[in-house]
Scaffold this active site. Structure first.
Site, PDB file in Angstrom:
ATOM      1  N   ASP A 268       6.770  -5.967  -7.010  1.00  0.00           N
ATOM      2  CA  ASP A 268       5.436  -5.682  -7.519  1.00  0.00           C
ATOM      3  C   ASP A 268       5.261  -6.482  -8.809  1.00  0.00           C
ATOM      4  O   ASP A 268       6.215  -7.072  -9.325  1.00  0.00           O
ATOM      5  CB  ASP A 268       5.228  -4.173  -7.726  1.00  0.00           C
ATOM      6  CG  ASP A 268       3.746  -3.823  -7.687  1.00  0.00           C
ATOM      7  OD1 ASP A 268       2.910  -4.746  -7.832  1.00  0.00           O
ATOM      8  OD2 ASP A 268       3.402  -2.638  -7.512  1.00  0.00           O
TER       9      ASP A 268
HETATM   10  C1  BGC Z   1      -0.090  -3.458  -7.782  1.00  0.00           C
HETATM   11  C2  BGC Z   1       0.093  -4.037  -6.416  1.00  0.00           C
HETATM   12  C3  BGC Z   1      -0.727  -5.296  -6.280  1.00  0.00           C
HETATM   13  C4  BGC Z   1      -0.305  -6.266  -7.344  1.00  0.00           C
HETATM   14  C5  BGC Z   1      -1.005  -7.603  -7.270  1.00  0.00           C
HETATM   15  C6  BGC Z   1       0.109  -4.493  -8.875  1.00  0.00           C
HETATM   16  O1  BGC Z   1      -0.305  -4.016 -10.109  1.00  0.00           O
HETATM   17  O2  BGC Z   1       0.762  -2.363  -7.962  1.00  0.00           O
HETATM   18  O3  BGC Z   1      -0.230  -3.084  -5.439  1.00  0.00           O
HETATM   19  O4  BGC Z   1      -0.598  -5.836  -5.001  1.00  0.00           O
HETATM   20  O5  BGC Z   1      -0.574  -5.686  -8.603  1.00  0.00           O
HETATM   21  O6  BGC Z   1      -2.306  -7.530  -7.662  1.00  0.00           O
END
Ligand code: BGC
Length: 729
Positions: A268
């Site tokens: 993540d």
């Molecule tokens: C989120 C993810 C997301 C990623 C990219 C993160 O803050 O937890 O679910 O895909 O950002 O935007």
């Protein structure tokens, strides 16, 4: 098969040509950092990223959209790097790109897998037209805590329903051929247990037992892998003391070994680096080592891999074979997407012009929106309303809002592109008068900042009450702002924010004929409302076509058929409250206080999981349980429409394994069927229970089916239905 073989051969030959630096580069993902139509970036982080791109030290970009932008970056990498390995472009396409479907929690309320699959397909169609080839969806985190803002993004509290939805979404995004230019690689996230953040507080620790992990949390991920999902994303949370990003047991032992997953795992956003503040890694270099050893194949935006993996390998801390494995997985997905054949296949300017906000997509999201609406309450059949026969008042700021219905996680879409309730009514030529009432929000809300709620300014109250007084029926459109749920949006109160309950009570004083139209991104604790307001329609955040869908449902052009995918609590203190809990040793009322209960609140929810009414009534009879087959149990019931209009019913099957070596929940959903019945018509609905439905995972993560007595219920929600038992030998 032949194609698979040739892909593996191509990967082998590429791997042989790649330097260690280039391999590590494939494992690095950067966020978009520069306006590619302008000059090359000078100085700072942007210049470093630009240089890394040119040296082949970047395998993927996120948040770069538009055919022009994607083409330009792709060209830079394909033409200027030594091996010309194309980038894969990822983005959060969560419930649509420009044209928005309802938020995923709302879609889950449809219990309609075909519709959900189609919704994901439309999202892929639009997103792939702007150069994207990878979505960070579906989120398949099970959550039992509506305080957590991200419940809007998932399939609700139930594992069985969640697993079905996971499959449908993966199929919808990926289609039957990933190399087609209108499909996207999907990403099941967040592996795992992010939805069990303590106290519903964002990014918080998850500390759960193995039984919950194996039986409640993991199955939707397994379902996504079985549906051939190409990628998984790990998460920000610690699970039982170990950050999931550095969790070998999850990513290597279970996902890659046991399940045989051959795609790749992306971290993540900076979750590799976040292992440092977690207290798991000493510094970024150590975090890189731990991440790759645990099976996190690609590093999103923390630069840990690109800065430190080569060094880690050279110092003997990381075996190069782990790097090879990660790169092989990443290249495999790139080959499957067809990026090596044509790196620009998603950059079709014509398609980009034609497909965004296409009318077919609008029709599809309207259909999905209708199916997502849940009729929570309808005393004396107040709904559906009759057109032109009543003096209708509409009250509430959300009724006149083109933004909130779009919900959270809609990065690609434009502000104010949702059909408001007022516009929906006008589109159907409904006569009404409108008063906003007190403002709910103080200023324009956005994705990055906290929504500011008006708690004090009552202006508008009097006018709203006066209008209600002189009307026959009042449509109160109340709820949460679209940006009050989603990432970073936990709440401790689950009520209607600001002065909305005051407004509702004031209106109720002068007119009891109220339809409460809820717009919200999570279950709410609306006890007073449920007790006092005769009709309540749960419309969540229904996306681009919200107002049109709501109008159709209000006036009976569409008969609501949604069912809650998450329990609505009576009060926040009951949370986490979910239907498939375990029994305590003292479940039943006693004359003393010594049984499982609260002194100040009931045990029951406000609205149970699976609840949802219709403008007609369904009668359940003739439960039959057939145990004569060798490998399955057949359970059936007859459902009759005893009302006056055609309607759809989601027939739900629950079981209870009464005695087991690891105790089982008091009830577990194990099947559902959505049927449509004309007035008077009836249908026999049959469910087949096999080992798959009857078994569970024990503490050693072995799937076991244990003989004994099972309770069974076929019903209209998780609380009401026909019950019986059978013995499994
Ligand atoms: C989120 C993810 C997301 C990623 C990219 C993160 O803050 O937890 O679910 O895909 O950002 O935007």
């Amino acid at each position: 098969m032949a194609q698979e073989k040739s892909i593996e051969k191509n990967i082998d030959s590429l791997l042989q040509q790649m330097t260690l630096e280039e391999k590590v580069g494939q494992m690095n993902q950067y966020n978009g950092f520069w306006d590619v139509t302008g000059p090359a970036p000078q100085g700072g982080n942007a210049e470093i990223k630009y240089e890394h791109l040119k040296k082949g030290l970047v395998g993927s970009m996120l948040n770069v959209v538009g055919t022009e932008e994607v083409r330009k970056l792709q060209k830079l990498v394909v033409e200027e790097t030594r091996l010309g390995i194309p980038l894969i472009f990822g983005y959060d396409v969560i419930h649509g790109y420009k044209t928005l479907a309802p938020i995923p929690l709302a879609e889950a309320a449809s219990w309609d897998m075909e519709a959900i699959e189609n919704s994901a397909k439309i999202a892929a169609q639009e997103a792939s037209a702007v150069g994207l080839n990878w979505t960070f969806a579906p989120m398949v985190d099970i959550s039992r805590d509506p305080r957590w803002g991200r419940v809007m993004e998932g399939g609700g509290e139930d594992t069985y329903l969640g697993a079905e939805i996971a499959k449908a979404r993966v199929k919808g995004f990926q289609g039957d051929d990933l190399s087609k230019p209108n499909t996207l690689a999907a990403c099941a996230k967040h592996f795992a247990a992010y939805g069990f953040a303590e106290a519903g507080k964002e990014y918080n620790t998850a500390d759960i037992g193995t039984s919950t992990l194996y039986n409640a949390v993991l199955p939707p991920f397994k379902a996504a892998v079985d549906a051939d999902v190409k990628t998984l994303m790990n998460g920000f949370n610690i699970l039982n003391g170990i950050p999931v990003t550095g969790n070998k047991m999850l990513q290597r032992d279970i996902l890659k070994e046991k399940w045989g997953f051959d795609g790749f795992v992306i971290s993540d956003w900076s979750s590799v680096g976040e292992m440092v503040p977690h207290g798991f890694a000493e510094d970024l270099k150590h975090a890189a080592e731990l991440g790759v050893k645990a099976g996190s194949d690609m590093d999103m935006e923390s630069s840990a891999y690109v800065l430190h993996l080569v060094e880690n390998v050279k110092e003997g801390k990381v075996d190069e074979s782990l790097i090879d494995d990660a790169v092989r997985r990443i290249l495999r997905v790139k080959f499957e997407l067809g990026l090596f054949e044509d790196p620009y296949k998603y950059c079709n300017e014509e398609r980009e012009k034609e497909e965004l906000y296409h009318e077919d997509h609008q029709a599809a999201v309207l259909d999905m929106a209708l199916k997502s609406i849940v009729l929570l309450k309808n005393d004396d059949n107040l709904l559906p309303l009759k057109k032109d026969q009543q003096k209708i008042a509409v009250i509430g700021q959300l009724a006149n809002d083109n933004n909130s219905s779009l919900g959270s996680w809609r990065l690609g879409s434009d502000n104010n592109t949702g059909v408001s309730v007022l516009e929906g009514l006008k589109n159907q030529s409904i006569n009404f008068s409108y008063e906003q009432g007190p403002r709910i929000f103080n200023e324009e809300a956005n994705f990055l900042n906290e929504v500011k709620v008006n708690e004090t300014d009552t202006s508008g109250m009097q006018e709203a009450v006066a209008l209600a007084k002189e009307s026959d029926v009042v449509l109160m459109v109340l709820g949460e702002h679209g940006f009050q749920s989603g990432e970073g949006r936990s709440r401790t109160q689950l009520d209607l924010p600001g002065l909305q309950l005051d407004l509702l009570k004031a209106v109720h004083e002068v007119n009891k004929n109220i339809v409460l139209i809820l717009m919200n991104g999570r279950p709410l604790a609306i006890h007073w409302e449920a007790e006092n307001i005769p009709a309540i329609l749960e419309t969540w955040q229904l996306g681009s076509q919200a107002g049109n869908a709501i109008t159709e449902a209000l006036f009976g052009d569409y008969n609501p058929s949604g069912k809650l995918p998450m329990t609505f609590p009576r009060s926040v203190g009951q949370v986490p409250i979910y239907y498939n809990h375990f029994s305590t040793g003292r479940p039943d009322p006693e004359s003393t206080v010594f049984w499982t209960h609260y002194g100040d609140e009931k045990n029951e929810p406000l609205f149970p999981f699976g609840h949802g009414l219709s403008y007609t009534t369904f009668k359940y009879t003739d439960l039959e349980i057939d145990t004569n087959n060798q490998n399955s149990i057949e359970v059936s019931a007859t459902i009759q429409n005893i009302g006056k209009v055609t309607g759809k019913e989601v027939v739900q099957l629950y079981i209870h394994d009464k005695v087991a070596s690891v105790v089982r929940p008091v009830k577990e959903l194990k099947g559902f069927q959505k049927i449509s019945l004309a007035p008077g018509a009836s249908q026999k609905v049959t469910f087949i229970l096999t080992d798959k439905e009857l078994g569970f995972y024990n503490h050693d993560y072995e799937f076991v089916v244990e003989p004994g007595t099972f309770g069974v219920m076929v019903g209209t929600n998780s609380q009401e239905g026909l019950t019986g038992t059978f013995v499994l030998n």
